[in-house]
Motif scaffolding. Structure first.
Motif, PDB file in Angstrom:
ATOM      1  N   LEU A 153      18.620 -13.839  -3.665  1.00 34.29           N
ATOM      2  CA  LEU A 153      17.912 -14.385  -4.821  1.00 34.29           C
ATOM      3  C   LEU A 153      16.427 -14.058  -4.780  1.00 34.29           C
ATOM      4  CD1 LEU A 153      19.637 -17.848  -5.067  1.00 34.29           C
ATOM      5  CD2 LEU A 153      20.087 -15.799  -6.395  1.00 34.29           C
ATOM      6  N   LYS A 154      16.049 -13.138  -3.883  1.00 40.52           N
ATOM      7  CA  LYS A 154      14.651 -12.733  -3.822  1.00 40.52           C
ATOM      8  C   LYS A 154      14.450 -11.536  -4.733  1.00 40.52           C
ATOM      9  CE  LYS A 154      14.024 -15.256   0.393  1.00 40.52           C
ATOM     10  NZ  LYS A 154      13.846 -15.274   1.822  1.00 40.52           N
ATOM     11  N   LEU A 155      13.688 -10.571  -4.383  1.00 46.74           N
ATOM     12  CA  LEU A 155      13.251  -9.569  -5.351  1.00 46.74           C
ATOM     13  C   LEU A 155      14.249  -8.438  -5.545  1.00 46.74           C
ATOM     14  CD1 LEU A 155       9.573  -9.386  -4.146  1.00 46.74           C
ATOM     15  CD2 LEU A 155      10.603 -10.949  -5.770  1.00 46.74           C
ATOM     16  N   PRO A 156      14.629  -8.089  -6.790  1.00 49.53           N
ATOM     17  CA  PRO A 156      14.391  -8.912  -7.983  1.00 49.53           C
ATOM     18  C   PRO A 156      15.355 -10.089  -8.017  1.00 49.53           C
ATOM     19  CG  PRO A 156      15.719  -7.016  -8.561  1.00 49.53           C
ATOM     20  CD  PRO A 156      15.381  -6.855  -7.097  1.00 49.53           C
ATOM     21  N   LEU A 157      15.008 -11.122  -8.771  1.00 52.91           N
ATOM     22  CA  LEU A 157      15.851 -12.312  -8.834  1.00 52.91           C
ATOM     23  C   LEU A 157      17.174 -12.016  -9.531  1.00 52.91           C
ATOM     24  CD1 LEU A 157      13.402 -15.203  -9.798  1.00 52.91           C
ATOM     25  CD2 LEU A 157      14.343 -14.685  -7.557  1.00 52.91           C
ATOM     26  N   ASP A 158      18.217 -12.690  -9.072  1.00 50.70           N
ATOM     27  CA  ASP A 158      19.499 -12.676  -9.764  1.00 50.70           C
ATOM     28  C   ASP A 158      19.260 -13.174 -11.196  1.00 50.70           C
ATOM     29  OD1 ASP A 158      21.838 -14.640 -10.605  1.00 50.70           O
ATOM     30  OD2 ASP A 158      22.731 -13.091  -9.339  1.00 50.70           O
ATOM     31  N   PRO A 159      19.944 -12.607 -12.217  1.00 49.62           N
ATOM     32  CA  PRO A 159      19.711 -13.033 -13.603  1.00 49.62           C
ATOM     33  C   PRO A 159      19.835 -14.536 -13.811  1.00 49.62           C
ATOM     34  CG  PRO A 159      21.044 -11.044 -13.579  1.00 49.62           C
ATOM     35  CD  PRO A 159      20.885 -11.478 -12.148  1.00 49.62           C
ATOM     36  N   VAL A 160      20.818 -15.160 -13.144  1.00 57.53           N
ATOM     37  CA  VAL A 160      20.982 -16.609 -13.306  1.00 57.53           C
ATOM     38  C   VAL A 160      19.806 -17.343 -12.673  1.00 57.53           C
ATOM     39  CG1 VAL A 160      22.440 -18.583 -12.755  1.00 57.53           C
ATOM     40  CG2 VAL A 160      23.493 -16.414 -13.380  1.00 57.53           C
ATOM     41  N   ALA A 161      19.364 -16.886 -11.493  1.00 56.27           N
ATOM     42  CA  ALA A 161      18.233 -17.519 -10.819  1.00 56.27           C
ATOM     43  C   ALA A 161      16.964 -17.364 -11.657  1.00 56.27           C
ATOM     44  CB  ALA A 161      18.041 -16.902  -9.441  1.00 56.27           C
ATOM     45  N   ALA A 162      16.764 -16.183 -12.253  1.00 55.18           N
ATOM     46  CA  ALA A 162      15.603 -15.961 -13.108  1.00 55.18           C
ATOM     47  C   ALA A 162      15.632 -16.896 -14.313  1.00 55.18           C
ATOM     48  CB  ALA A 162      15.565 -14.500 -13.561  1.00 55.18           C
ATOM     49  N   ASN A 163      16.825 -17.114 -14.862  1.00 52.84           N
ATOM     50  CA  ASN A 163      16.972 -18.016 -15.996  1.00 52.84           C
ATOM     51  C   ASN A 163      16.659 -19.458 -15.596  1.00 52.84           C
ATOM     52  OD1 ASN A 163      17.764 -18.534 -18.765  1.00 52.84           O
ATOM     53  ND2 ASN A 163      19.615 -19.467 -17.940  1.00 52.84           N
ATOM     54  N   LEU A 164      17.081 -19.848 -14.393  1.00 52.84           N
ATOM     55  CA  LEU A 164      16.769 -21.186 -13.900  1.00 52.84           C
ATOM     56  C   LEU A 164      15.259 -21.362 -13.731  1.00 52.84           C
ATOM     57  CD1 LEU A 164      19.559 -21.691 -11.202  1.00 52.84           C
ATOM     58  CD2 LEU A 164      19.479 -22.662 -13.484  1.00 52.84           C
ATOM     59  N   PHE A 165      14.607 -20.325 -13.221  1.00 51.59           N
ATOM     60  CA  PHE A 165      13.153 -20.373 -13.051  1.00 51.59           C
ATOM     61  C   PHE A 165      12.468 -20.563 -14.409  1.00 51.59           C
ATOM     62  CE2 PHE A 165       9.121 -17.857 -12.756  1.00 51.59           C
ATOM     63  CZ  PHE A 165       8.414 -18.775 -11.983  1.00 51.59           C
ATOM     64  N   PHE A 166      12.948 -19.846 -15.420  1.00 45.42           N
ATOM     65  CA  PHE A 166      12.400 -19.998 -16.772  1.00 45.42           C
ATOM     66  C   PHE A 166      12.551 -21.439 -17.257  1.00 45.42           C
ATOM     67  CE2 PHE A 166      13.511 -20.278 -21.304  1.00 45.42           C
ATOM     68  CZ  PHE A 166      12.285 -19.932 -21.865  1.00 45.42           C
ATOM     69  N   HIS A 167      13.706 -22.066 -16.972  1.00 38.53           N
ATOM     70  CA  HIS A 167      13.938 -23.439 -17.418  1.00 38.53           C
ATOM     71  C   HIS A 167      12.923 -24.398 -16.794  1.00 38.53           C
ATOM     72  CE1 HIS A 167      17.354 -23.152 -20.002  1.00 38.53           C
ATOM     73  NE2 HIS A 167      18.123 -22.585 -19.086  1.00 38.53           N
ATOM     74  N   VAL A 168      12.628 -24.203 -15.503  1.00 40.63           N
ATOM     75  CA  VAL A 168      11.664 -25.078 -14.830  1.00 40.63           C
ATOM     76  C   VAL A 168      10.288 -24.937 -15.487  1.00 40.63           C
ATOM     77  CG1 VAL A 168      10.467 -25.540 -12.667  1.00 40.63           C
ATOM     78  CG2 VAL A 168      12.907 -25.085 -12.644  1.00 40.63           C
ATOM     79  N   VAL A 169       9.852 -23.686 -15.703  1.00 41.29           N
ATOM     80  CA  VAL A 169       8.544 -23.434 -16.324  1.00 41.29           C
ATOM     81  C   VAL A 169       8.516 -23.994 -17.743  1.00 41.29           C
ATOM     82  CG1 VAL A 169       6.967 -21.633 -17.124  1.00 41.29           C
ATOM     83  CG2 VAL A 169       8.083 -21.412 -14.894  1.00 41.29           C
ATOM     84  N   SER A 170       9.576 -23.767 -18.491  1.00 44.08           N
ATOM     85  CA  SER A 170       9.648 -24.220 -19.881  1.00 44.08           C
ATOM     86  C   SER A 170       9.604 -25.740 -19.967  1.00 44.08           C
ATOM     87  CB  SER A 170      10.931 -23.690 -20.527  1.00 44.08           C
ATOM     88  OG  SER A 170      11.008 -24.065 -21.884  1.00 44.08           O
ATOM     89  N   ALA A 171      10.287 -26.398 -19.027  1.00 42.82           N
ATOM     90  CA  ALA A 171      10.322 -27.861 -19.043  1.00 42.82           C
ATOM     91  C   ALA A 171       8.949 -28.463 -18.728  1.00 42.82           C
ATOM     92  CB  ALA A 171      11.354 -28.367 -18.050  1.00 42.82           C
ATOM     93  N   ARG A 172       8.141 -27.757 -17.925  1.00 37.45           N
ATOM     94  CA  ARG A 172       6.808 -28.260 -17.577  1.00 37.45           C
ATOM     95  C   ARG A 172       5.751 -27.910 -18.619  1.00 37.45           C
ATOM     96  NH1 ARG A 172       6.245 -32.209 -14.524  1.00 37.45           N
ATOM     97  NH2 ARG A 172       4.243 -31.507 -13.688  1.00 37.45           N
ATOM     98  N   TYR A 173       6.044 -26.939 -19.477  1.00 37.00           N
ATOM     99  CA  TYR A 173       5.060 -26.423 -20.425  1.00 37.00           C
ATOM    100  C   TYR A 173       4.531 -27.534 -21.335  1.00 37.00           C
ATOM    101  CZ  TYR A 173       3.142 -23.637 -24.288  1.00 37.00           C
ATOM    102  OH  TYR A 173       2.328 -23.102 -25.249  1.00 37.00           O
ATOM    103  N   LYS A 174       3.213 -27.723 -21.320  1.00 37.57           N
ATOM    104  CA  LYS A 174       2.502 -28.724 -22.127  1.00 37.57           C
ATOM    105  C   LYS A 174       2.874 -30.168 -21.780  1.00 37.57           C
ATOM    106  CE  LYS A 174       1.044 -26.159 -26.199  1.00 37.57           C
ATOM    107  NZ  LYS A 174       0.987 -26.133 -27.676  1.00 37.57           N
ATOM    108  N   ARG A 175       3.616 -30.359 -20.685  1.00 41.23           N
ATOM    109  CA  ARG A 175       4.010 -31.715 -20.299  1.00 41.23           C
ATOM    110  C   ARG A 175       3.479 -32.098 -18.922  1.00 41.23           C
ATOM    111  NH1 ARG A 175       8.967 -29.596 -22.524  1.00 41.23           N
ATOM    112  NH2 ARG A 175       9.491 -30.595 -24.502  1.00 41.23           N
ATOM    113  N   GLY A 176       3.190 -31.123 -18.091  1.00 40.03           N
ATOM    114  CA  GLY A 176       2.712 -31.411 -16.745  1.00 40.03           C
ATOM    115  C   GLY A 176       2.133 -30.163 -16.116  1.00 40.03           C
ATOM    116  N   SER A 177       1.403 -30.343 -15.028  1.00 32.38           N
ATOM    117  CA  SER A 177       0.730 -29.222 -14.374  1.00 32.38           C
ATOM    118  C   SER A 177       1.690 -28.412 -13.516  1.00 32.38           C
ATOM    119  CB  SER A 177      -0.413 -29.740 -13.494  1.00 32.38           C
ATOM    120  OG  SER A 177      -1.362 -30.432 -14.273  1.00 32.38           O
TER     121      SER A 177
END
Length: 326
Positions: free
Chosen positions: A247-271
Motif C-alpha cells: 500500500l506504499k508507492l504508488p498506493l493501491d487504488p482502494v487505499a488512495a480512495n480511502l485517503f481521499f475520503h479522510v481528506v474530504s471529511a476534514r475539509y473545512k471542518r478541521g485541521s
C-alpha cells in the motif's frame, strides 16, 4: 461455460446423494508425466493445459510440476467456478476468496503443502461459515498481545472476519451505527490489524480494503458521527499503510480512495497537518490517479499554510560525513 476452459460441462460431474448433489471434477487439464522425460516434459512454455489454470512454476518448465501445482490448479478452478472469469484477472468477491488466494500463491511454499493441508483449510472454512466465528475477536487480540503472533486457526478466523461482507446501514442518520458496528471493533484491534496486513496475502488485504471502502463511502454520506471518530479511523488507516508494503508507492487504488475520503471529511471542518517528501506534481504518481490527486490537493491546499523546508537532514546535524574508505 466456455469449452476452452478445463472446467467445461463434461468435466463437472454431479452425483446425487441423500443430502442433494455432490460435485466432482474429472479433469484439471494438467498434462505431465513424472515417470519419464519426454520432449514435452523438457519443454518450456508448453501448450499442455490452460495458462489461466497452470501454476507459474509448471508454465516455466513442466519438470517443475508437483502436487503443489495441482493445488494451484484447484484454486484457479474454484475461482473460475465462482466468477466465470479468467482467474488471472478476477478474484472472487466472497468469503472463500482468502482460501483460493492461498491455493493460488505464486510461491509454491506458501500454498498448502499437500492435499491433507488443503482439505484441512477447506474444512476450517466450512466450519467457520457454517458455525460462525468460534474465536472471539477480542480473544484473538488478547492472545496476540500475549504471544506476539497469530496461530493458524486465529489467522483464518481473523481473515474471515475482515473479508466477509458486512451489513450496510443506508439510513442518512445512521452514521453512529456504521461507526460503532463496523469501525470501532477494527480500531480496538488496530495493532493486530496492522500485523495481519503485514503477514497476509495481498489479495486478502485488498479484499479487506474493498470492504473498508464500502463502509467509509457509507459513513461519509451519513450524519450522527463526529470528526473525532474520523480521526480514529484515519489513525487506524495510517497504521495499515505503514504496515503493508503493497500500500506504499504508488498506493493501491482502494487505499488512495480511502485517503481521499479522510481528506474530504476534514475539509473545512478541521485541521490537517501533513508532511511529504514528494512535490505536488508527483502526487499523481503517488496516488496512482492524477484526477484523484488533483481532488485531494484541491482540498488540502485551499486555506493551507505551506512550509517548504530545504537543506540538510536535521537528523544528520553534527554528524561527520563518511569518507570513501569507511
Amino acid at each position: 461455460m466456455k469449452q476452452s476452459y478445463p472446467s467445461k460441462r463434461v468435466n463437472v460431474l454431479l452425483f446425487k446423494n441423500r443430502d442433494g448433489f455432490q460435485v466432482k471434477v474429472a479433469d484439471f487439464s494438467l498434462g505431465r508425466d513424472f515417470r519419464r522425460e519426454s520432449i514435452l516434459t523438457r519443454k518450456s512454455q508448453t501448450n499442455l493445459g490452460q495458462d489461466a489454470f497452470v501454476a507459474p512454476e509448471q508454465l516455466q518448465n513442466l519438470n517443475n510440476a508437483s502436487e503443489l501445482s495441482d493445488i494451484y490448479a484447484v484454486g484457479s478452478l474454484m475461482s473460475f467456478m465462482l466468477t466465470a472469469s479468467d482467474p488471472r484477472y478476477e478474484t472472487p468477491n466472497s468469503t472463500l476468496g482468502p482460501i483460493i488466494a492461498q491455493f493460488r500463491e505464486k510461491d509454491p511454499q506458501r500454498r498448502p503443502q499437500n492435499v491433507t493441508d488443503a482439505l484441512r483449510l477447506l474444512d476450517l472454512f466450512e466450519s467457520i461459515t457454517n458455525k460462525g466465528i468460534q474465536l472471539d475477536i477480542n480473544e484473538i487480540k488478547n492472545q496476540f498481545d500475549k504471544d506476539g503472533f497469530l496461530s493458524e486457526e486465529a489467522y483464518h478466523h481473523l481473515t474471515y472476519y475482515l473479508t466477509r461482507e458486512n451489513p450496510i446501514f443506508n439510513g442518512y442518520k445512521q452514521g453512529n451505527l456504521t461507526y460503532n458496528r463496523y469501525f470501532v471493533p477494527l480500531i480496538h484491534i488496530q495493532d493486530l490489524l496492522a500485523y495481519w496486513a503485514k503477514i497476509s496475502l495481498k489479495s486478502n488485504v485488498q479484499l479487506f480494503y474493498r470492504r473498508l471502502s464500502e463502509q467509509l463511502d457509507t459513513l461519509v454520506g451519513q450524519t450522527n458521527w463526529n470528526f473525532r471518530d474520523m480521526f480514529s479511523i484515519g489513525e487506524m488507516m495510517m497504521k495499515l499503510f505503514y504496515a503493508n508494503d503493497d500500500l506504499k508507492l504508488p498506493l493501491d487504488p482502494v487505499a488512495a480512495n480511502l485517503f481521499f475520503h479522510v481528506v474530504s471529511a476534514r475539509y473545512k471542518r478541521g485541521s490537517v497537518v501533513m508532511t511529504s517528501n514528494k512535490s505536488f506534481g508527483e502526487w499523481g504518481e503517488l496516488l496512482g490517479d492524477r484526477v484523484l490527486a488533483t481532488a485531494v490537493l484541491d482540498r488540502l491546499l485551499h486555506h493551507a499554510h505551506i512550509l517548504n523546508i530545504r537543506g540538510n537532514s536535521y537528523r544528520m546535524k553534527g554528524k561527520l560525513p563518511l569518507s570513501s574508505d569507511q
